[in-house]
Every structure is written in structure tokens, then in C-alpha cells.
Design a protein around this motif. Structure first.
Motif, short mmCIF file in Angstrom:
data_model
loop_
_atom_site.label_atom_id
_atom_site.label_comp_id
_atom_site.label_asym_id
_atom_site.label_seq_id
_atom_site.Cartn_x
_atom_site.Cartn_y
_atom_site.Cartn_z
N LYS A 47 0.83 -1.21 0.00
CA LYS A 47 0.00 0.00 0.00
C LYS A 47 0.86 1.26 0.00
O LYS A 47 0.52 2.25 -0.66
CB LYS A 47 -0.93 0.00 1.21
CG LYS A 47 -2.07 -0.96 1.08
CD LYS A 47 -2.97 -0.86 2.30
CE LYS A 47 -4.16 -1.77 2.17
NZ LYS A 47 -5.07 -1.65 3.31
N LEU A 48 1.96 1.24 0.74
CA LEU A 48 2.86 2.37 0.76
C LEU A 48 3.44 2.64 -0.63
O LEU A 48 3.45 3.79 -1.10
CB LEU A 48 4.00 2.15 1.76
CG LEU A 48 5.05 3.24 1.84
CD1 LEU A 48 4.45 4.52 2.40
CD2 LEU A 48 6.20 2.79 2.70
N LEU A 49 3.89 1.59 -1.29
CA LEU A 49 4.42 1.75 -2.65
C LEU A 49 3.34 2.27 -3.60
O LEU A 49 3.60 3.14 -4.44
CB LEU A 49 4.95 0.43 -3.17
CG LEU A 49 6.35 0.06 -2.75
CD1 LEU A 49 6.69 -1.34 -3.23
CD2 LEU A 49 7.33 1.05 -3.31
N LYS A 50 2.14 1.75 -3.47
CA LYS A 50 1.05 2.18 -4.34
C LYS A 50 0.78 3.67 -4.17
O LYS A 50 0.59 4.40 -5.14
CB LYS A 50 -0.21 1.37 -4.01
CG LYS A 50 -1.38 1.69 -4.88
CD LYS A 50 -2.57 0.82 -4.51
CE LYS A 50 -3.79 1.25 -5.27
NZ LYS A 50 -4.99 0.53 -4.84
N ARG A 51 0.79 4.14 -2.92
CA ARG A 51 0.57 5.56 -2.67
C ARG A 51 1.71 6.41 -3.22
O ARG A 51 1.49 7.50 -3.74
CB ARG A 51 0.42 5.81 -1.17
CG ARG A 51 -0.88 5.29 -0.62
CD ARG A 51 -1.03 5.62 0.86
NE ARG A 51 -2.15 4.88 1.40
CZ ARG A 51 -2.05 3.96 2.35
NH1 ARG A 51 -0.88 3.67 2.87
NH2 ARG A 51 -3.12 3.34 2.78
N GLN A 52 2.93 5.92 -3.09
CA GLN A 52 4.08 6.67 -3.61
C GLN A 52 4.06 6.76 -5.13
O GLN A 52 4.47 7.77 -5.70
CB GLN A 52 5.38 6.02 -3.16
CG GLN A 52 5.69 6.17 -1.70
CD GLN A 52 6.94 5.40 -1.30
OE1 GLN A 52 7.40 4.53 -2.02
NE2 GLN A 52 7.47 5.71 -0.13
N MET A 53 3.59 5.71 -5.79
CA MET A 53 3.64 5.65 -7.25
C MET A 53 2.39 6.23 -7.92
O MET A 53 2.35 6.37 -9.13
CB MET A 53 3.81 4.21 -7.71
CG MET A 53 5.09 3.56 -7.24
SD MET A 53 6.55 4.24 -8.00
CE MET A 53 6.35 3.67 -9.66
N TYR A 54 1.37 6.57 -7.15
CA TYR A 54 0.11 7.01 -7.73
C TYR A 54 0.30 8.20 -8.66
O TYR A 54 0.83 9.24 -8.27
CB TYR A 54 -0.89 7.37 -6.63
CG TYR A 54 -2.25 7.73 -7.16
CD1 TYR A 54 -3.13 6.75 -7.58
CD2 TYR A 54 -2.63 9.05 -7.29
CE1 TYR A 54 -4.37 7.07 -8.09
CE2 TYR A 54 -3.87 9.39 -7.79
CZ TYR A 54 -4.73 8.40 -8.19
OH TYR A 54 -5.96 8.72 -8.69
N ARG A 63 5.05 -2.54 -10.87
CA ARG A 63 5.27 -3.97 -10.66
C ARG A 63 6.75 -4.26 -10.37
O ARG A 63 7.09 -5.02 -9.48
CB ARG A 63 4.82 -4.74 -11.91
CG ARG A 63 4.99 -6.24 -11.80
CD ARG A 63 4.41 -6.90 -13.06
NE ARG A 63 4.52 -8.33 -12.95
CZ ARG A 63 5.56 -9.03 -13.41
NH1 ARG A 63 6.56 -8.43 -14.02
NH2 ARG A 63 5.60 -10.34 -13.25
N ARG A 64 7.62 -3.58 -11.09
CA ARG A 64 9.05 -3.79 -10.88
C ARG A 64 9.47 -3.35 -9.48
O ARG A 64 10.23 -4.03 -8.79
CB ARG A 64 9.83 -3.01 -11.94
CG ARG A 64 11.30 -3.28 -11.89
CD ARG A 64 11.97 -2.69 -13.09
NE ARG A 64 13.39 -2.98 -13.01
CZ ARG A 64 14.32 -2.21 -13.50
NH1 ARG A 64 14.00 -1.09 -14.14
NH2 ARG A 64 15.57 -2.53 -13.40
N ARG A 65 8.98 -2.19 -9.03
CA ARG A 65 9.31 -1.72 -7.69
C ARG A 65 8.77 -2.67 -6.62
O ARG A 65 9.44 -2.92 -5.62
CB ARG A 65 8.73 -0.33 -7.46
CG ARG A 65 9.61 0.75 -8.04
CD ARG A 65 9.30 2.09 -7.51
NE ARG A 65 9.64 2.20 -6.09
CZ ARG A 65 9.34 3.24 -5.34
NH1 ARG A 65 8.69 4.25 -5.87
NH2 ARG A 65 9.66 3.28 -4.08
#
Length: 70
Positions: A47-54, A63-65
Motif C-alpha cells: 500500500k505504501l508503494l502504491k501511494r508513492q507511485m500514484y 510492478r518492478r518496484r
């Protein structure tokens, strides 16, 4: 539990009744050695990555990250 049901505070009484109704589930949660902390940790990272990449990159980069992080 008896004191909680007789305390005349509706929230506490309702909570005690709910614990009694789900008694088997409560006992199982307190006595089994299994925990879901590792799964919750992975979900939190995702979820943290998703928020950062939004709004910043496409799905391939996201997906790579994710694969490099987890």
C-alpha cells in the motif's frame, strides 16, 4: 463478563454480549500460535508503494518496484 453485563454502560454490555456470542472465535484467537503479522506487513509495504507511485508511472514500473521491494 458478569460484571461487564451488569455495569449499566450500554457499550460495555454490548461488547460483553458480542464476546460471549463469539466465544469460540475469541478462545481460538487467544490460544492458537498462528499470527498474520507477516502478511499484514507485506500488505502495508504494498500500500505504501502504491501511494508513492500514484499518478507517476505506469503499471510496469510499479510492478518492478513491488518485486524489488518485497
Amino acid at each position: 463478563m458478569g460484571e461487564a453485563r451488569a455495569c449499566e454502560v450500554s457499550a460495555v454490555e454490548t461488547f460483553a454480549e458480542g464476546l460471549e456470542q463469539d466465544g469460540a472465535a475469541v478462545r481460538a484467537a487467544l490460544t492458537t500460535p498462528w499470527r498474520d503479522a507477516q502478511a499484514e506487513d507485506q500488505i502495508t509495504k504494498l500500500k505504501l508503494l502504491k501511494r508513492q507511485m500514484y499518478g507517476r508511472a505506469n503499471f510496469d514500473l510499479f510492478r518492478r518496484r513491488v518485486l524489488l521491494t518485497i
